[in-house]
Design a protein around this motif. Sequence first.
Motif, PDB file in Angstrom:
ATOM      1  N   GLU A 105       2.793  -0.185  -3.038  1.00 58.29           N
ATOM      2  CA  GLU A 105       3.418  -0.595  -1.704  1.00 58.29           C
ATOM      3  C   GLU A 105       3.706  -2.114  -2.007  1.00 58.29           C
ATOM      4  OE1 GLU A 105       3.162   0.886   2.694  1.00 58.29           O
ATOM      5  OE2 GLU A 105       1.261   0.932   1.795  1.00 58.29           O
ATOM      6  N   PHE A 106       5.017  -2.557  -1.317  1.00 57.53           N
ATOM      7  CA  PHE A 106       5.435  -3.768  -1.533  1.00 57.53           C
ATOM      8  C   PHE A 106       5.809  -4.309  -0.333  1.00 57.53           C
ATOM      9  CE2 PHE A 106       8.657  -7.183  -1.935  1.00 57.53           C
ATOM     10  CZ  PHE A 106       8.121  -8.156  -3.162  1.00 57.53           C
ATOM     11  N   ILE A 107       5.234  -5.700   0.373  1.00 53.86           N
ATOM     12  CA  ILE A 107       5.956  -6.064   1.453  1.00 53.86           C
ATOM     13  C   ILE A 107       6.178  -7.439   1.477  1.00 53.86           C
ATOM     14  CG2 ILE A 107       4.904  -4.383   3.006  1.00 53.86           C
ATOM     15  CD1 ILE A 107       2.670  -6.455   3.516  1.00 53.86           C
ATOM     16  N   TRP A 108       7.169  -7.972   2.196  1.00 57.69           N
ATOM     17  CA  TRP A 108       7.443  -9.616   2.313  1.00 57.69           C
ATOM     18  C   TRP A 108       6.760 -10.010   3.691  1.00 57.69           C
ATOM     19  CZ3 TRP A 108       9.793 -12.443  -1.448  1.00 57.69           C
ATOM     20  CH2 TRP A 108      10.613 -11.777  -2.211  1.00 57.69           C
ATOM     21  N   SER A 109       6.400 -11.461   3.544  1.00 60.69           N
ATOM     22  CA  SER A 109       6.181 -12.307   4.642  1.00 60.69           C
ATOM     23  C   SER A 109       7.299 -12.836   5.416  1.00 60.69           C
ATOM     24  CB  SER A 109       5.344 -13.363   4.295  1.00 60.69           C
ATOM     25  OG  SER A 109       5.228 -14.075   5.371  1.00 60.69           O
ATOM     26  N   ALA A 158       3.045  -9.410  -0.757  1.00 61.09           N
ATOM     27  CA  ALA A 158       1.773  -8.620  -0.857  1.00 61.09           C
ATOM     28  C   ALA A 158       2.139  -7.265  -1.617  1.00 61.09           C
ATOM     29  CB  ALA A 158       0.965  -8.665   0.324  1.00 61.09           C
ATOM     30  N   THR A 159       1.140  -6.904  -2.351  1.00 60.99           N
ATOM     31  CA  THR A 159       1.154  -5.381  -2.986  1.00 60.99           C
ATOM     32  C   THR A 159      -0.064  -4.873  -2.791  1.00 60.99           C
ATOM     33  OG1 THR A 159       0.563  -6.207  -5.178  1.00 60.99           O
ATOM     34  CG2 THR A 159       2.859  -6.054  -4.751  1.00 60.99           C
ATOM     35  N   ARG A 160      -0.086  -3.523  -2.676  1.00 61.28           N
ATOM     36  CA  ARG A 160      -1.332  -2.630  -2.477  1.00 61.28           C
ATOM     37  C   ARG A 160      -1.296  -1.903  -3.808  1.00 61.28           C
ATOM     38  NH1 ARG A 160      -2.490   2.416  -0.629  1.00 61.28           N
ATOM     39  NH2 ARG A 160      -0.354   2.952  -0.169  1.00 61.28           N
ATOM     40  N   ASP A 161      -2.466  -1.909  -4.491  1.00 62.45           N
ATOM     41  CA  ASP A 161      -2.724  -1.462  -5.625  1.00 62.45           C
ATOM     42  C   ASP A 161      -3.418   0.001  -5.512  1.00 62.45           C
ATOM     43  OD1 ASP A 161      -1.340  -3.095  -7.074  1.00 62.45           O
ATOM     44  OD2 ASP A 161      -3.365  -4.475  -7.433  1.00 62.45           O
ATOM     45  N   ALA A 163      -7.467   0.339   2.715  1.00 60.22           N
ATOM     46  CA  ALA A 163      -6.087  -0.241   2.852  1.00 60.22           C
ATOM     47  C   ALA A 163      -5.330   1.119   2.877  1.00 60.22           C
ATOM     48  CB  ALA A 163      -5.678  -1.156   2.071  1.00 60.22           C
ATOM     49  N   GLU A 164      -4.911   1.934   3.573  1.00 64.46           N
ATOM     50  CA  GLU A 164      -4.077   3.109   3.552  1.00 64.46           C
ATOM     51  C   GLU A 164      -2.606   2.679   3.458  1.00 64.46           C
ATOM     52  OE1 GLU A 164      -4.950   6.333   2.806  1.00 64.46           O
ATOM     53  OE2 GLU A 164      -7.266   5.433   3.067  1.00 64.46           O
ATOM     54  N   GLY A 165      -2.321   1.543   3.962  1.00 65.73           N
ATOM     55  CA  GLY A 165      -0.801   1.051   4.096  1.00 65.73           C
ATOM     56  C   GLY A 165      -0.744  -0.327   4.249  1.00 65.73           C
ATOM     57  N   ILE A 166       0.324  -1.097   4.016  1.00 65.23           N
ATOM     58  CA  ILE A 166       0.445  -2.561   4.530  1.00 65.23           C
ATOM     59  C   ILE A 166       1.708  -2.646   5.100  1.00 65.23           C
ATOM     60  CG2 ILE A 166      -1.095  -3.263   2.580  1.00 65.23           C
ATOM     61  CD1 ILE A 166       1.211  -3.876   0.846  1.00 65.23           C
ATOM     62  N   TYR A 167       1.772  -3.809   5.963  1.00 68.73           N
ATOM     63  CA  TYR A 167       2.833  -4.260   6.608  1.00 68.73           C
ATOM     64  C   TYR A 167       3.080  -5.587   6.557  1.00 68.73           C
ATOM     65  CZ  TYR A 167       2.035   0.389   8.548  1.00 68.73           C
ATOM     66  OH  TYR A 167       1.704   1.920   8.507  1.00 68.73           O
TER      67      TYR A 167
END
Length: 559
Positions: A13-17, A24-27, A50-54
Amino acid sequence: MALRNKSFGSALEFIWSNDSALYATRDGTTNVKLFKNFKEVKSFKPEFGAEGIYGGSMLGVRSVSGLAFYDWETTELVRRIEIVPKLVLWSETGEHVCIATEESFYILKYSADAVEAAKADPELLTADGIEDAFEVVGEVEETVKTGCWVGDCFIYTNSVNRLNYYVGGELVTIAHLDRVMYVLGYIPKDNRLYLGDKELNIVSFSLLLSVLEYQTAVMRKDFDTADKVLPTIPKDQRNRVAHFLEKQGFKPQALAVTCDPEHKFDLALQLADLKTAYAIALEQDTEGKWKQLADLALSESEFGLAQDALQRAKDFGGLLLLSTSAGNADMVGKLAGMAQESGHNNVSFLSYFMLGETEKCLDLLISTGRLPEAAFFARTYLPSHTSRVSKLWKESVAENHPRLAATLADPAEYNNLFPGLKESEVTERYLTQERRRKLPAKAYPTLTPNTERDIEQEVAEAIQSGRFNPSTTTEDSKDGAEEDLPEAPSAPVGSSNQTTVPSTIDSGQPHESPHQKADKPPTSSQLLEDELELDLENMKIDETIDTSDVNFDDLLDDD
C-alpha cells in the motif's frame, strides 16, 4: 505535462500525508516505512500489526482489533480507537476526520491543544494514547462508498447511490444517482462537484461554495466571516441555510436569514419575538397564527396584544377567560355581542349572565328556540316574564303535540299553581337594582356570600326603611338603577337566591292562597290540600270535549 519516475520500490500500500513531501508504504502486516522527499526516513512496526494504512493529517494504521493514529514526524501513538475502518478521510485543515465502517461512519474532531498538553504532561498518556485527542461530532448509519471534504462539509456517495453532504449534524441530499459513481473532487471556482463512473464518464453537480463556506464558518463559530459570506448566498438557498442555523441552535441568526414566512413565524414564537410574529400574523391573517400569537402573548404577560390576537382569531372562549380574569366588564359586554353575532351562544349567554344582564340572557334563549330553558330561567331569575315565556313555550309545543301543550300551565291563568310567584316578582325588582350596580373586582372580599344572605330579611328591611317600594315596576327599577344606591350586600351576578318574601310584607298584590293569612306556617299536607281545592275551584272544563279516547300512556309516548 510529462510524468517522470522519481522513486520506486515494492509495497502493498501507498499513502500520502497532507504534506506532499511525506508518504508511507506498507510492506507486510507488521512493517510501515515513512518517506520524505522520496527518501526513507523511518521504519517502524506498529504494536498491534498493520492490516492497512490511511493517509491524511495523521498516519492511520488498521489492525485486526482497531485503528491507531500515529504522528508522522515521531511515529508516536496519538490515539487508538476500537473501530475497524473501511475508509479514513481527513479534512484539508486537519480538524476533522471521517472514519467509515461497513455499516456507518463517524465524524471526529481533532484537538491539537489536547495533544500538546499530553506531550507536556506524560500522565495524560495511556496505553491507548491521548484520550482527549478526538471528540465524536456525529454518527450516521450509512455506508460511505467514496467521499471528500470541502471545508467542514463532508461530501460522499452511499450504498444506495445517493450523493449527500454532512455538516454540523445535518444531512443534505444533493442528488439521487442512477448508477454507481465515485467522487472525484470539488472545484470551488466553478461551484461544481465532479463524479465519475466505471466507463470513465464524468458528471458534475452544482454545489455553491458560498453555502459551504457559510456553514463551515458557522461550525467554527466565526460569525464575522459568516456575515461576510451571507450576501453572496442566493435567496433560494437562504431557507436551507436558516434550517441549518436552527439545527445548530443559532435561532436568532436563522430568523434573520430565512425567507420563508412559516419558518420565520415559528422561529419568532420560539424566540418570543412578539413584534415579528405579530407582523407575520397580520400579513397572513389566519386563525391558527393568531391563536399561537395569543398563547405567546399570554405567556409573556402582554395582555393587550393577547386580547387583540384572540379577537382576530375569534377565540371567544379565550377572550372570556382573559376579560373575566382581568375584571374587564366592558370587554365582557363587547364579547357578549360579538359572540352572539358569530353564533357562539354559549359564550354570549355566559357573558350576559356574569354581567347581570338576565333580560338579554332570556332573549337569547328565546331567539335560539330554547323555550323550555327560557321558561325555567324566567321562573328562577325573572319571575315577571314567566307568563310571557310560558305562552311562547306552549305555542311551540302545540304545533306538533297539542295535547301535551294543554298540560302546560300559564301563571296568568293558573296562578294558584305558582305559589310565591308574586312575592318573587317583588324580590326581582329589589335585586334588579343590585344587578345594575357595577362594582370593581376588588370589592369582592367585602361582599357577603350568597349562602350567608337572607334576601327575605333584606327586602323587609328595605321596605321598612323606605329604601325600596314593593309596588315599583321592573322598568322603574331599571330607571332608578343609575341613581346613587345605599350600600347593601351585593350578590354575585347569576344568584338564584330570589326566595319568596315573607307573608308579613304587603306586596301590593292580592293573596290567592288561603294559607298566607294563617298566623302559623301551615304544614306540607295542608298546603297540598289547599292547592288541590283551588285547582278544582279554578278548573275550567269544556263540556263539549270528548275525552273518551284519551289515553295518558299515548300522551307520554308522543314526546
